[in-house]
Design a protein around this motif. Sequence first.
Motif, PDB file in Angstrom:
ATOM      1  N   ALA A 116       1.309  -1.078  -0.252  1.00 38.10           N
ATOM      2  CA  ALA A 116       0.131  -0.303  -0.095  1.00 38.10           C
ATOM      3  C   ALA A 116       0.780   0.657   0.119  1.00 38.10           C
ATOM      4  N   VAL A 117       1.831   1.474   0.550  1.00 40.29           N
ATOM      5  CA  VAL A 117       2.607   2.792   0.675  1.00 40.29           C
ATOM      6  C   VAL A 117       3.359   2.349  -0.353  1.00 40.29           C
ATOM      7  N   GLY A 118       3.796   1.470  -1.412  1.00 42.10           N
ATOM      8  CA  GLY A 118       4.285   1.220  -3.195  1.00 42.10           C
ATOM      9  C   GLY A 118       3.010   1.883  -3.588  1.00 42.10           C
ATOM     10  N   ALA A 119       1.838   1.721  -3.720  1.00 39.72           N
ATOM     11  CA  ALA A 119       1.105   2.271  -4.099  1.00 39.72           C
ATOM     12  C   ALA A 119       1.185   3.204  -3.939  1.00 39.72           C
TER      13      ALA A 119
ATOM     14  N   GLN B 298      11.782  -1.486  -7.842  1.00 35.44           N
ATOM     15  CA  GLN B 298      12.468  -2.420  -7.245  1.00 35.44           C
ATOM     16  C   GLN B 298      11.606  -2.739  -6.346  1.00 35.44           C
ATOM     17  N   PHE B 299      10.786  -1.816  -5.804  1.00 37.48           N
ATOM     18  CA  PHE B 299       9.907  -2.118  -4.888  1.00 37.48           C
ATOM     19  C   PHE B 299       8.579  -2.901  -4.715  1.00 37.48           C
ATOM     20  N   ASP B 300       8.629  -3.080  -5.886  1.00 37.42           N
ATOM     21  CA  ASP B 300       7.155  -3.944  -6.307  1.00 37.42           C
ATOM     22  C   ASP B 300       8.359  -5.117  -6.616  1.00 37.42           C
ATOM     23  N   VAL B 301       9.208  -5.502  -6.767  1.00 40.25           N
ATOM     24  CA  VAL B 301      10.055  -6.669  -6.747  1.00 40.25           C
ATOM     25  C   VAL B 301       9.692  -6.976  -4.741  1.00 40.25           C
TER      26      VAL B 301
ATOM     27  N   VAL C 109      15.333   1.125  -1.567  1.00 42.76           N
ATOM     28  CA  VAL C 109      14.636   2.383  -2.151  1.00 42.76           C
ATOM     29  C   VAL C 109      14.518   3.750  -0.969  1.00 42.76           C
ATOM     30  N   PHE C 110      14.415   3.409   0.456  1.00 41.64           N
ATOM     31  CA  PHE C 110      13.973   3.807   1.503  1.00 41.64           C
ATOM     32  C   PHE C 110      15.197   5.005   1.767  1.00 41.64           C
ATOM     33  N   SER C 111      16.780   4.270   1.596  1.00 38.33           N
ATOM     34  CA  SER C 111      17.658   4.940   1.962  1.00 38.33           C
ATOM     35  C   SER C 111      18.716   5.806   0.628  1.00 38.33           C
ATOM     36  N   ASP C 112      18.208   4.903  -0.529  1.00 40.16           N
ATOM     37  CA  ASP C 112      19.287   5.631  -2.530  1.00 40.16           C
ATOM     38  C   ASP C 112      20.557   5.277  -1.966  1.00 40.16           C
TER      39      ASP C 112
END
Length: 142
Positions: A26-29, A52-55, A103-106
């Motif tokens: 849900a956060v990703g979407a 990447q988050f979706d995977v 994803v969150f930290s890059d």
Amino acid sequence: MTDQVVSRRILIYAAICGALGVLLGAVGAHGLDAILESRGASPELIAKRLDQFDVAVRYHLVHSLALLALAAMPLGPPRRRRLISHLFLLGLILFSGSLYALVFSDVSKFGMITPLGGLVWIVAWLSLATLRQGLADSHPIP
């Protein structure tokens, strides 16, 4: 530890992992792109990070279901099933967790951890294939 206790614990792992997978999905979407945009990420980087988050979420949820199936299986000794559940959990932490962290930290170095999670999952799946009916592991599978 009895089979019933092990099954209950694995069921709890599956439920928690499934709930977290849905929450993170849900956060990703519904907001991850805005979070990344607010940090100044380019549209190309945002698209890459969303993929990447979706995977991560997809594999997270698939392995939550694998845990659920393992909880319901009447196969193998409890100790072996518990080990396999821990392998699934470790793979989830290493694979999906490293992608979430990336994803969150890059910090791209988190991506180097991801394949280790995949390897742990491979071991878990192959271990699952070796489970036998009941507790009688000393008898060959017909």
